[in-house]
Design an enzyme around this catalytic site. Structure first.
Site, PDB file in Angstrom:
ATOM      1  N   ARG A 138       0.903   9.335  -3.062  1.00  0.00           N
ATOM      2  CA  ARG A 138       0.242   8.175  -3.670  1.00  0.00           C
ATOM      3  C   ARG A 138       1.157   7.467  -4.672  1.00  0.00           C
ATOM      4  O   ARG A 138       1.147   6.249  -4.785  1.00  0.00           O
ATOM      5  CB  ARG A 138      -1.072   8.588  -4.335  1.00  0.00           C
ATOM      6  N   LYS A 193      -6.858   3.968 -15.408  1.00  0.00           N
ATOM      7  CA  LYS A 193      -7.583   2.748 -15.019  1.00  0.00           C
ATOM      8  C   LYS A 193      -9.088   2.952 -14.995  1.00  0.00           C
ATOM      9  O   LYS A 193      -9.831   2.168 -15.561  1.00  0.00           O
ATOM     10  CB  LYS A 193      -7.188   2.323 -13.594  1.00  0.00           C
ATOM     11  N   ARG A 199      -4.042  -3.802  -3.995  1.00  0.00           N
ATOM     12  CA  ARG A 199      -3.001  -2.770  -3.989  1.00  0.00           C
ATOM     13  C   ARG A 199      -1.779  -3.192  -3.183  1.00  0.00           C
ATOM     14  O   ARG A 199      -0.816  -2.439  -3.110  1.00  0.00           O
ATOM     15  CB  ARG A 199      -3.564  -1.500  -3.380  1.00  0.00           C
ATOM     16  N   ARG A 222     -11.926  15.930  -5.684  1.00  0.00           N
ATOM     17  CA  ARG A 222     -11.340  14.810  -4.942  1.00  0.00           C
ATOM     18  C   ARG A 222     -10.266  15.340  -4.020  1.00  0.00           C
ATOM     19  O   ARG A 222      -9.248  15.869  -4.461  1.00  0.00           O
ATOM     20  CB  ARG A 222     -10.746  13.793  -5.915  1.00  0.00           C
ATOM     21  N   ARG A 258      -6.352  16.265 -13.860  1.00  0.00           N
ATOM     22  CA  ARG A 258      -7.678  15.734 -13.518  1.00  0.00           C
ATOM     23  C   ARG A 258      -8.284  16.554 -12.372  1.00  0.00           C
ATOM     24  O   ARG A 258      -9.465  16.865 -12.381  1.00  0.00           O
ATOM     25  CB  ARG A 258      -7.552  14.263 -13.091  1.00  0.00           C
TER      26      ARG A 258
HETATM   27  P1  AMP Z   1      -8.481   5.198  -6.159  1.00  0.00           P
HETATM   28  O1  AMP Z   1      -9.794   5.846  -6.466  1.00  0.00           O
HETATM   29  O2  AMP Z   1      -8.397   3.757  -6.620  1.00  0.00           O
HETATM   30  O3  AMP Z   1      -7.303   5.997  -6.621  1.00  0.00           O
HETATM   31  O4  AMP Z   1      -8.378   5.119  -4.562  1.00  0.00           O
HETATM   32  C1  AMP Z   1      -8.360   6.274  -3.769  1.00  0.00           C
HETATM   33  C2  AMP Z   1      -7.788   5.978  -2.391  1.00  0.00           C
HETATM   34  O5  AMP Z   1      -8.576   4.981  -1.737  1.00  0.00           O
HETATM   35  C3  AMP Z   1      -6.377   5.405  -2.381  1.00  0.00           C
HETATM   36  O6  AMP Z   1      -5.387   6.411  -2.472  1.00  0.00           O
HETATM   37  C4  AMP Z   1      -6.353   4.680  -1.044  1.00  0.00           C
HETATM   38  O7  AMP Z   1      -6.204   5.594   0.028  1.00  0.00           O
HETATM   39  C5  AMP Z   1      -7.749   4.104  -0.966  1.00  0.00           C
HETATM   40  N1  AMP Z   1      -7.839   2.764  -1.568  1.00  0.00           N
HETATM   41  C6  AMP Z   1      -8.534   2.391  -2.676  1.00  0.00           C
HETATM   42  N2  AMP Z   1      -8.400   1.091  -2.924  1.00  0.00           N
HETATM   43  C7  AMP Z   1      -7.578   0.598  -1.960  1.00  0.00           C
HETATM   44  C8  AMP Z   1      -7.024  -0.677  -1.675  1.00  0.00           C
HETATM   45  N3  AMP Z   1      -7.279  -1.743  -2.459  1.00  0.00           N
HETATM   46  N4  AMP Z   1      -6.214  -0.797  -0.589  1.00  0.00           N
HETATM   47  C9  AMP Z   1      -5.950   0.249   0.212  1.00  0.00           C
HETATM   48  N5  AMP Z   1      -6.420   1.488   0.001  1.00  0.00           N
HETATM   49  C10 AMP Z   1      -7.224   1.671  -1.082  1.00  0.00           C
END
Ligand code: AMP
Length: 193
Positions: free
Chosen positions: A146, A13, A88, A135, A127
């Site tokens: 996740r 993404k 999400r 990260r 990654r």
């Molecule tokens: P990402 O970089 O999109 O993979 O997001 C990393 C982490 O941020 C996720 O595993 C969640 O813990 C949190 N997170 C990001 N976006 C959301 C969302 N829309 N709702 C809830 N948690 C989020």
């Protein structure tokens, strides 16, 4: 152009969103990036979010809806945006519908990158190795968490949009260029693509 990119962690993404940003001159609204920035800045929201992110859980809907609502009010969203990582949950998707309606705008497309879950784990851990593990949520235990959170809470978001007839699903297997070409094709096609 206003886009929403859906797909499990590791589906590509972020990479595809960056490419669409350049191609269409729009901005990327990544809620994960916003939370990481808040955590790095040490704000109260950021500190709470960091603990949740580190264990692979979702930050509460009301926090996320507030963050995205404020972000959508900034003038730079006027030229278009791509949502990456939001919504999400179905709750967030419904809130987004209302936020957009209040602002008199609509999404032009919702694209789901579909990837076999078995290969995602390897991609994400790859990654983590490439970025030197920068990260904290790319460790083996949180990756499994996740993916299960995705299956339980985020997969229904795609179903929600599917029922509304506004979802475009594309095959996320293959090279970055191959997936990019499929996304471009789906954006050219009508909503029933
Ligand atoms: P990402 O970089 O999109 O993979 O997001 C990393 C982490 O941020 C996720 O595993 C969640 O813990 C949190 N997170 C990001 N976006 C959301 C969302 N829309 N709702 C809830 N948690 C989020």
């Amino acid at each position: 152009m206003r886009l929403n990119l859906l797909g499990p962690p590791g589906a590509g993404k972020g990479t595809q969103a960056q490419r669409l940003v350049e191609k269409h001159g729009i901005i990327q609204l990544s809620t994960g990036d916003m939370l990481r920035a808040a955590a790095a800045a040490g704000t109260p929201v950021g500190q709470r979010a960091k603990a949740i992110m580190d264990r692979g859980d979702l930050v509460p809907d009301e926090v996320m809806i507030e963050i995205i609502s404020e972000r959508l009010d900034r003038p730079d969203t006027a030229k278009g945006f791509i949502l990456d990582g939001f919504p999400r949950t179905v709750e967030q998707a419904k809130a987004l519908d209302n936020l957009l309606e209040d602002r008199g705008v609509q999404l032009d497309a919702i694209v789901e990158i579909v990837v076999d879950h078995d290969i995602l784990r390897d991609r994400i851990l790859g990654r983590a190795r490439e970025t030197g593990g920068s990260r904290a949520d790319d460790t083996e235990a949180t990756v499994a968490k996740r993916l299960s959170v995705y299956r339980e809470q985020t997969a229904p978001v795609a179903e929600y949009y599917g029922r509304k007839g506004v979802l475009k699903q594309i095959d996320g297997m293959g090279t970055i260029a191959e997936v990019a070409a499929r996304i471009d094709e789906s954006l050219k096609a009508g909503t029933d693509a």
